[in-house]
Write an enzyme that holds these catalytic residues in place. Structure first.
Site, mmCIF file in Angstrom:
data_model
loop_
_atom_site.group_PDB
_atom_site.id
_atom_site.type_symbol
_atom_site.label_atom_id
_atom_site.label_comp_id
_atom_site.label_asym_id
_atom_site.label_seq_id
_atom_site.Cartn_x
_atom_site.Cartn_y
_atom_site.Cartn_z
ATOM 1 N N LYS A 22 80.346 -7.745 19.045
ATOM 2 C CA LYS A 22 81.044 -8.116 20.277
ATOM 3 C C LYS A 22 81.957 -6.985 20.748
ATOM 4 C CE LYS A 22 84.820 -10.742 20.019
ATOM 5 N NZ LYS A 22 86.051 -10.503 20.816
ATOM 6 N N ASN A 23 82.678 -6.382 19.820
ATOM 7 C CA ASN A 23 83.654 -5.363 20.183
ATOM 8 C C ASN A 23 83.020 -4.026 20.555
ATOM 9 O OD1 ASN A 23 85.740 -7.162 19.837
ATOM 10 N ND2 ASN A 23 86.164 -6.538 17.726
ATOM 11 N N CYS A 118 93.018 -14.452 22.567
ATOM 12 C CA CYS A 118 93.578 -15.244 21.466
ATOM 13 C C CYS A 118 95.098 -15.114 21.419
ATOM 14 C CB CYS A 118 92.996 -14.786 20.134
ATOM 15 S SG CYS A 118 91.298 -15.317 19.845
ATOM 16 N N ARG A 123 100.030 -8.123 22.803
ATOM 17 C CA ARG A 123 99.129 -6.974 22.887
ATOM 18 C C ARG A 123 99.280 -6.369 24.283
ATOM 19 N NH1 ARG A 123 93.483 -8.954 20.222
ATOM 20 N NH2 ARG A 123 93.627 -10.658 21.720
ATOM 21 N N ASP A 310 90.980 -8.282 11.505
ATOM 22 C CA ASP A 310 89.992 -9.294 11.863
ATOM 23 C C ASP A 310 89.307 -9.918 10.647
ATOM 24 O OD1 ASP A 310 90.470 -9.168 14.526
ATOM 25 O OD2 ASP A 310 88.673 -8.035 15.059
ATOM 26 N N ARG A 402 83.434 -17.568 20.722
ATOM 27 C CA ARG A 402 83.793 -16.318 21.390
ATOM 28 C C ARG A 402 83.310 -15.109 20.613
ATOM 29 N NH1 ARG A 402 89.239 -15.168 21.572
ATOM 30 N NH2 ARG A 402 88.541 -13.372 22.790
#
Length: 422
Positions: A22-23, A118, A123, A310, A402
């Site tokens: 995803k990233n 999230c 951030r 993560d 997600r």
């Protein structure tokens, strides 16, 4: 609203294919904004965040298409694009900020809502703004939007030396994409070194960018006037791989993870090995065997190549069933222990003091109803449910969707008793 029902107590055996990251996929979708040619991505994971990013690009006027059975997507961004990312599409996903750099670099202007995502801590986007301002952009924040443009008479961003106050993954990605079309040389100091950034750089090079040093803390980009289309295969998701490694380790058993990259998981594999798990690097993936009691492992999260934030929640779930006590120190986000209270509902003994959690291992977990609070917290609750006695119901799994591509299907293929309930 969907839930997961887990009947714990089964060991996991078999094979699972790790999806694209995803990233990596999200910034690569944004990179398609840098050219009017078609960009084709393969191995794009089927995730809620990917669907959100596609809707955002569609809204701007990008022509998006799905092709093939292996996560194929194509993107064509015309010259008459609308360079605006509205709040309605940005509020649920922080990665939406990644359109800022490409839009500004190619179109000379952008209006992007301040992002969401999230609720794991602050951030801020100030590093993005400062870096792009160093490249000559004029950026103001008004009415919840970042409004960016080039000065009157300036047609391109200018190369610059950018040193961020902290290591920022999305900031590095934004600067990297913007610098590809800037005039002159851009040097990124204190750059993030994650494999997803390296994969983005490799894709940009295929598009005609001139980049050196990706994968290190110093990246050098010599801007070009124009980029072209390309075809690229999204790198495998190291966090999904790490999550399944923790699940197999916690429940016992053996599994082979297709496409998993051991060279992207060094810190996690070291801790698993120290815990007593056998990890083997084989052609095409990673094999894991978990037999006998595990030994609890203390760790401290930090930027790549250190232990990833993560993976903190998932490894904490593993420590619950390991022998001995352990401490987990979270240095990246200030609010990333929200899963602790839910794990306690399953019988976990965890004490927290600020950014440090102390886990008493070897406890008998019992099934209960728990609530997911963020993406990786969801995964930790699933792992705990797999080892708990009785039934565990995980609510609010839209967080899980997600970042994990059909997690319950993959776990069921490994022998887990798990089902999605609407």
């Amino acid at each position: 609203m969907d839930k997961l029902l887990i009947r714990g107590g089964r060991s996991l055996h078999g094979e699972v294919t790790i999806s694209g990251a995803k990233n990596a996929a999200l910034p690569q979708m944004c990179a398609a904004l840098l050219t009017a040619d078609t960009v084709r991505l393969n191995n794009v994971p089927r995730l809620h965040d990917v669907a959100t990013m596609r809707r955002l690009l569609d809204h701007m006027g990008v022509q998006t298409h799905t092709h093939g059975e292996r996560g194929g997507m194509s993107f064509t961004a015309p010259d008459d694009l609308n360079p605006e990312a509205p709040y309605e599409l940005v509020k649920t996903m922080r990665a939406s900020v990644l359109v800022l750099g490409p839009l500004l670099a190619r179109f000379g202007r952008a209006k992007v809502s301040l992002p969401g995502g999230c609720a794991i801590g602050s951030r801020p986007v100030d590093q993005h703004i400062k870096g792009l301002q160093a490249m000559g952009a004029e950026i103001t924040v008004e009415h919840g939007y970042m409004v960016a443009s080039l000065p009157l008479g300036q047609t391109r961003l200018k190369g610059a030396r950018i040193t961020t106050d902290m290591v920022t993954v999305t900031g590095t990605e934004n600067f990297l994409m913007a610098a590809c079309l800037a005039e002159g040389r851009t040097v990124l100091e204190n750059a993030a070194m994650e494999p997803e950034i390296t994969d983005l750089a490799e894709m940009l090079i295929k598009m005609g960018a001139r980049i050196e040093g990706h994968g290190t803390s110093r990246i050098v980009i010599d801007g070009v006037e124009k980029l072209h289309g390309c075809e690229h295969y999204v790198v495998a998701d190291r966090i999904e791989a790490g999550t399944f490694l923790c699940a197999v380790a916690a429940t016992g058993g053996e599994a082979f993870l297709h496409h998993a990259r051991a060279d992207h998981l060094g810190a996690v594999l070291d801790k698993l090995t120290d815990a007593g798990v056998q990890v083997l690097t084989e052609e095409g993936g990673i094999r894991i065997r978990s037999e006998g009691p595990l030994k609890a492992q203390s760790f401290r999260t930090t930027e790549y190549p250190g232990f990833p934030t993560d993976m903190q929640a998932q490894f904490m779930a593993l420590n619950l069933v390991a022998q001995g006590s352990s401490t987990v120190t979270e240095t990246i986000f200030e609010n990333r222990f929200m899963h602790v209270n839910e794990l306690r509902r399953l019988g976990a003994q965890i004490a927290t003091d600020g950014r440090v959690a102390t886990i008493t291992g070897g406890q008998r977990l019992s099934g209960a109803t728990v609530m997911a609070t963020d993406l990786r917290a969801s995964a930790s609750l699933v792992i705990a449910g797999l080892v708990a006695h009785g039934e565990t119901t995980v609510e609010r799994i839209y967080h899980l969707d997600r970042g994990y591509d059909r997690m319950e299907d993959k776990l069921r293929a490994l022998g887990a008793d798990i089902e999605r309930i609407s």
